[in-house]
Design a protein around this motif. Structure first.
Motif, PDB file in Angstrom:
ATOM      1  N   VAL A  76       0.792  -1.180   0.004  1.00 51.69           N
ATOM      2  CA  VAL A  76       0.019   0.185   0.057  1.00 51.69           C
ATOM      3  C   VAL A  76       0.913   1.206   0.092  1.00 51.69           C
ATOM      4  N   LEU A  77       1.904   1.201   0.714  1.00 50.23           N
ATOM      5  CA  LEU A  77       2.856   2.346   0.867  1.00 50.23           C
ATOM      6  C   LEU A  77       3.530   2.568  -0.265  1.00 50.23           C
ATOM      7  N   SER A  78       3.657   1.666  -1.198  1.00 52.15           N
ATOM      8  CA  SER A  78       4.382   1.753  -2.305  1.00 52.15           C
ATOM      9  C   SER A  78       3.566   2.062  -3.629  1.00 52.15           C
ATOM     10  N   LEU A  79       2.376   2.541  -3.163  1.00 54.71           N
ATOM     11  CA  LEU A  79       1.323   3.012  -4.392  1.00 54.71           C
ATOM     12  C   LEU A  79       1.868   4.406  -5.144  1.00 54.71           C
ATOM     13  N   VAL A  82       1.701   7.766  -2.997  1.00 54.72           N
ATOM     14  CA  VAL A  82       2.352   8.088  -1.842  1.00 54.72           C
ATOM     15  C   VAL A  82       3.633   8.806  -2.105  1.00 54.72           C
ATOM     16  N   GLU A  83       3.781   9.962  -1.521  1.00 57.01           N
ATOM     17  CA  GLU A  83       5.160  10.664  -1.649  1.00 57.01           C
ATOM     18  C   GLU A  83       5.909  10.265  -0.642  1.00 57.01           C
ATOM     19  N   ARG A  84       5.240  10.337   0.845  1.00 55.69           N
ATOM     20  CA  ARG A  84       6.015  10.067   2.098  1.00 55.69           C
ATOM     21  C   ARG A  84       5.127   9.635   3.003  1.00 55.69           C
ATOM     22  N   TRP A  85       5.671   8.872   3.975  1.00 56.83           N
ATOM     23  CA  TRP A  85       4.864   8.171   5.080  1.00 56.83           C
ATOM     24  C   TRP A  85       5.415   8.202   6.489  1.00 56.83           C
ATOM     25  N   MET A  86       4.839   8.343   7.560  1.00 58.38           N
ATOM     26  CA  MET A  86       5.418   8.224   8.709  1.00 58.38           C
ATOM     27  C   MET A  86       4.670   7.370   9.816  1.00 58.38           C
ATOM     28  N   GLN A  87       5.591   6.564  10.426  1.00 58.77           N
ATOM     29  CA  GLN A  87       4.995   5.839  11.925  1.00 58.77           C
ATOM     30  C   GLN A  87       5.361   6.589  13.149  1.00 58.77           C
ATOM     31  N   PHE A  88       4.309   7.126  13.665  1.00 58.83           N
ATOM     32  CA  PHE A  88       4.221   7.727  14.881  1.00 58.83           C
ATOM     33  C   PHE A  88       3.755   7.065  15.779  1.00 58.83           C
ATOM     34  N   PRO A  89       4.016   6.076  16.717  1.00 60.74           N
ATOM     35  CA  PRO A  89       3.228   5.303  17.645  1.00 60.74           C
ATOM     36  C   PRO A  89       3.120   6.227  18.916  1.00 60.74           C
ATOM     37  N   TYR A  90       2.279   6.033  19.803  1.00 55.98           N
ATOM     38  CA  TYR A  90       2.119   6.571  20.956  1.00 55.98           C
ATOM     39  C   TYR A  90       2.978   5.560  22.048  1.00 55.98           C
ATOM     40  N   ALA A 250      -5.049  16.082  -1.544  1.00 63.91           N
ATOM     41  CA  ALA A 250      -6.145  15.806  -1.541  1.00 63.91           C
ATOM     42  C   ALA A 250      -6.769  15.194  -2.911  1.00 63.91           C
ATOM     43  N   ALA A 251      -6.060  15.781  -3.864  1.00 68.30           N
ATOM     44  CA  ALA A 251      -6.812  15.073  -5.149  1.00 68.30           C
ATOM     45  C   ALA A 251      -6.244  13.434  -5.529  1.00 68.30           C
ATOM     46  N   ASP A 252      -5.133  13.028  -4.730  1.00 75.05           N
ATOM     47  CA  ASP A 252      -4.873  11.644  -4.858  1.00 75.05           C
ATOM     48  C   ASP A 252      -5.679  10.757  -4.127  1.00 75.05           C
ATOM     49  N   LEU A 253      -6.381  11.129  -3.283  1.00 81.72           N
ATOM     50  CA  LEU A 253      -7.134  10.513  -2.162  1.00 81.72           C
ATOM     51  C   LEU A 253      -7.973   9.459  -2.755  1.00 81.72           C
ATOM     52  N   PHE A 256      -5.894   6.518  -4.467  1.00 83.80           N
ATOM     53  CA  PHE A 256      -5.299   5.757  -3.378  1.00 83.80           C
ATOM     54  C   PHE A 256      -6.231   4.797  -2.657  1.00 83.80           C
ATOM     55  N   THR A 257      -7.346   5.423  -2.465  1.00 84.36           N
ATOM     56  CA  THR A 257      -8.246   4.751  -1.706  1.00 84.36           C
ATOM     57  C   THR A 257      -8.724   3.252  -2.397  1.00 84.36           C
TER      58      THR A 257
END
Length: 821
Positions: A76-79, A82-90, A250-253, A256-257
């Motif tokens: 999914v993240l290789s679509l 997707v330009e960038r992604w981040m994991q940000f766990p609590y 948002a145009a890519d949403l 991507f979905t």
């Protein structure tokens, strides 16, 4: 050629004779124009501050919840969207070895894009942490304030074990546990700010409603924690939530979905948008109030400056009318006289406009103001070439148009036979009649001389002090408007009931996921310090009333009669009744007694309007405006929203109860879920800009004093012969000084008489307009005591500024002056 030389010689002579006046008026234009330009540029800078902060921050476009295998997440993240992604766990970590600290949240930047290319915080102090350093952390400003941290400070983070995180974290009992996992010594390298850290009404009561302090740890520390748990980094709780930024926003949403759901076989959840953007939009609402106030300040400052400029230019030209008439009679053309008369206004305009640009640039570090200042990523000096250039052109153009109009009017007067006749006969007759009237009144010679110099006409047929009177009147108007607006706002800010807060505290948490009615009612019912309380519930979704989405709350008075503040009619008492706020009532074109249709999902109910309410408002909670929203009983809410739960209670203390003791008892029962009074969001917005009317009043007062000093000094110079004759006839020095003082007091008195009532009218109208804009019913307050004090202070100020002109009047030497005649 001779004509050009004659015009040049006359222009030079006028500059030599009035160079001090040219400098003074140029400074007036510079200060007033500079303030107006600075306010306009500051308004633009404030308006764009949050937008520029968001562009710098680069928040996510969507959040994806993965409850599937890591390979699906990788696909999914290789679509291509997707330009960038981040994991940000609590991360379940605490700054306290003995217990979990709910006031500090620890988030892990689990990959190199986190907090670097996505959701980049603004560095307030220090620097950004390095991703490969596990001992470096960043903290937000609240955490820094709460624990007295700064770059270089060190502390320890204590982790809960994976077992504790999986069991206690899900059940909510983690607060009772002691961290048993590894601990890490860390060092603060930067204090940072996110858009979510900027709030319209900051809550600093150490309550759950308050935003928590935040510690940001690096990918290196997240990796160490995962290794200590013996799991892959992606298996840490919270790592299944990934924030995604698209290449085209948002145009890519949609694309991507579709692709992501197909790859995951609909086993992922996609939440579009960003909490950061939503928080920024809420803050922008408050910034817009500040921007409007700055633009109004800029426009009013510019108008006042141009008016004072016009008055002084007109007075300059009037003082030269006699000489210009003689030049016209000996052969100088009207066109030449216009050119000569325009020379000084052009010089004043160009010099004043240039200095205004300098002042605007010099004061640029003062902008933005309020909330926008917190969002500004590039503080300090700023040079907006486009805004300053446009402002320079507007200031110069308007000033020259005004000067040309005044000059042409003066030229037409010169060439008019009727004007000549009035110049020769009318003033003398007016002076004679005025002199007779004040002589018959039995006034002293000093008073007669001072008053006559204001009210009688000069050789041009105009009153020499007219410009000063107008300037004083404008200043008096501005001061009264500022005082009226400030007093009205102060009354609103100090009156909780006028903000819909007719109780003492709110207990509970609006984010609670379980119904708090049973527990809360039991605790409050047996509390001896509580006289009344009402349960408060909000629907899961915003319902519609007659097809319009309206915020709806269910209020259930369980003890006493604690209900919303009613402006008309009564509160709802049965499930078939509803009350509406004023703006909502107007929007629905409804009246008390009408029946409205409330729809939520598949549920529908017909409710009768029983009254008009003032919306409950506290900071950013409840409603933002005081005149929007609706209220029903709890049973009425559950007719259309069966799943609505009680999360909060409005509480009123018992009469005579010690507020501190009552608060302590509630905090014992409800912990950190007790919120004391805070102002409404829109009221706080106004409080943040309430100094602007005072600054405008100060600017107007400064311009008025400058004009007054200039008028008095020029009057003494113009009346040198008259003063010399009076001194030769026996006038003492103190009598001459007293005549200038009486001239000053007369100018100020007339200005006050004109300006004070106008200020009251404008001040009341301005407050009604502002109060109506935020939905307040607070009536305007005219502070008579404050206005009286300001009048006294103003009288003292004009008395002080008159000392120098009065001293100049006593220095007149009859022999020197009369020898030249």
């Amino acid at each position: 050629m001779i004509d050009v030389i004659a015009a040049w010689l006359r222009t030079r002579a006028e500059f030599r004779a009035s160079w001090r006046a040219v400098i003074v008026v140029s400074l007036v234009v510079a200060v007033g124009g500079g303030v107006a330009l600075a306010a306009a540029v500051g308004a633009r800078r404030s308006q764009t501050a949050m937008r520029r902060f968001l562009a710098y921050n680069r928040p996510e476009d969507a959040t994806v919840f993965f409850a599937t295998t890591p390979s699906v997440a990788e696909s999914v993240l290789s679509l291509p969207q997707v330009e960038r992604w981040m994991q940000f766990p609590y991360l379940l970590m605490s700054t306290n070895l003995s217990r979990f600290d709910p006031t500090t949240a620890v988030f892990g930047a689990a990959n190199v894009d986190a907090l670097q290319t996505i959701e980049r915080p603004m560095v307030v102090h220090g620097r950004r942490s390095q991703p490969d350093r596990s001992d470096e952390v960043m903290v937000n400003e609240k955490e820094a304030r709460a624990h007295h941290l700064r770059p270089g400070s060190s502390f320890t983070l204590y982790a809960f074990t994976l077992r504790q995180a999986l069991s206690g974290g899900a059940s909510g009992v983690i607060a009772a546990m002691r961290p048993e996992g590894p601990h890490y010594a860390v060092r603060v390298v930067g204090v940072v700010r996110e858009p979510t850290d900027i709030t319209v009404v900051p809550v600093r009561q150490n309550v759950t409603n308050d935003s928590s302090g935040t510690v940001y740890v690096t990918p290196a520390l997240v990796g160490r924690l995962a290794r200590a748990f013996g799991v892959d980094r992606a298996e840490l709780p919270g790592s299944e939530i990934i924030r995604v930024r698209f290449r085209h926003g948002a145009a890519d949403l949609p694309a991507f979905t579709r692709s992501a759901l197909a790859l995951s076989r609909s086993k992922i959840q996609i939440l579009p948008g960003s909490d950061i953007v939503q928080a920024a939009n809420a803050v922008q609402h408050g910034i817009n109030v500040e921007v409007i106030a700055l633009w109004l300040f800029a426009v009013l400052a510019a108008i006042a400056t141009l008016l004072v400029f016009a008055l002084n230019v007109a007075r300059m030209l009037r003082s030269e009318l006699a000489d210009h008439r003689k030049l016209l009679e000996i052969g100088m053309s009207r066109r030449q006289l216009v050119a000569v008369a325009l020379a000084r206004p052009i010089a004043i305009t160009m010099l004043g406009a240039f200095l205004a640009i300098v002042i605007a640039i010099a004061t640029s570090p003062l902008a933005p103001i309020g909330l926008a200042r917190e969002a500004e990523i590039h503080g300090g000096f700023a040079v907006n070439v486009a805004m300053l250039g446009a402002g320079f052109c507007v200031l110069v153009s308007l000033s020259l148009v005004i000067a040309l109009a005044i000059t042409l009017a003066a030229a037409s007067t010169l060439s008019s036979t009727a004007a000549k006749r009035s110049l020769r006969g009318a003033p003398a007759g007016r002076r004679a009649r005025f002199g007779e009237s004040i002589t018959s009144a039995g006034l002293s010679p000093s008073i007669r001389l001072g008053v006559a110099s204001v009210l009688s006409a000069d050789d041009s047929g105009a009153s020499p002090g007219r410009g000063a009177i107008v300037a004083v009147a404008i200043a008096a108007t501005g001061v009264v408007v500022a005082a009226t607006f400030g007093a009205s706002l102060g009354k609103l800010a100090a009156t909780p009931r006028q903000q819909g807060w007719n109780f003492d505290v709110v207990v509970g948490n609006s984010n609670a996921q379980a119904d708090q009615e049973a527990r809360g009612v039991a605790l409050l019912a047996r509390n001896p310090y509580v006289a009344a309380f009402s349960a408060l519930a909000s629907p899961p979704d915003t319902p519609t009333i007659n097809g319009i989405r309206v915020g709806l709350a269910g209020v259930d008075a369980r003890k006493g009669n604690l209900e919303p503040v009613m402006l008309d009619g009564r509160a709802p008492q049965s499930p078939n009744e509803i009350v509406l706020a004023r703006a909502t009532m107007r929007q629905l074109h409804a009246r008390v007694g009408d029946v409205v249709s409330v729809v939520a999902g598949t549920k529908r109910a017909s409710l009768r309007i029983t009254g008009v309410m003032l919306a409950i408002s506290a900071g950013s909670f409840f409603s933002g405006r005081l005149d929007e929203g609706a209220g029903v009983t709890l049973q009425g809410l559950r007719r259309v929203e069966p799943t609505a739960i009680v999360t909060m209670f409005l509480v009123d203390y018992a009469r005579g109860a010690d507020p501190n003791v009552a608060l302590a008892r509630l905090q014992h029962d409800f912990g950190s879920n007790v919120l004391q009074r805070i102002p409404a969001r829109d009221v706080e917005n106004l409080v943040r800009v309430d100094t602007l009317p005072l600054l405008l009043a100060a600017l107007l007062a400064g311009l008025a004093i400058t004009t007054l000093v200039y008028t008095l000094t020029a009057s003494v110079g113009r009346r040198n012969r008259e003063l010399a004759v009076l001194k030769a006839l026996g006038f003492e020095r103190k009598q001459l000084a007293a005549s200038v003082m009486w001239q000053t007091w007369t100018l100020a008195f007339i200005g006050f008489i004109v300006g004070l009532p106008i200020g009251v009218v404008i001040g009341r109208a301005a407050w009604r307009a502002v109060a109506g804009n935020i939905g307040s019913v607070q009536q305007p307050v005219v502070p008579a005591d404050v206005i009286a004090m300001l009048v006294v202070l103003s009288a003292l100020a004009v008395t002080v500024v008159a000392f120098v002109p009065a001293w100049l009047a006593t220095r007149v030497k009859p022999a020197t002056v009369l020898r030249t005649d």
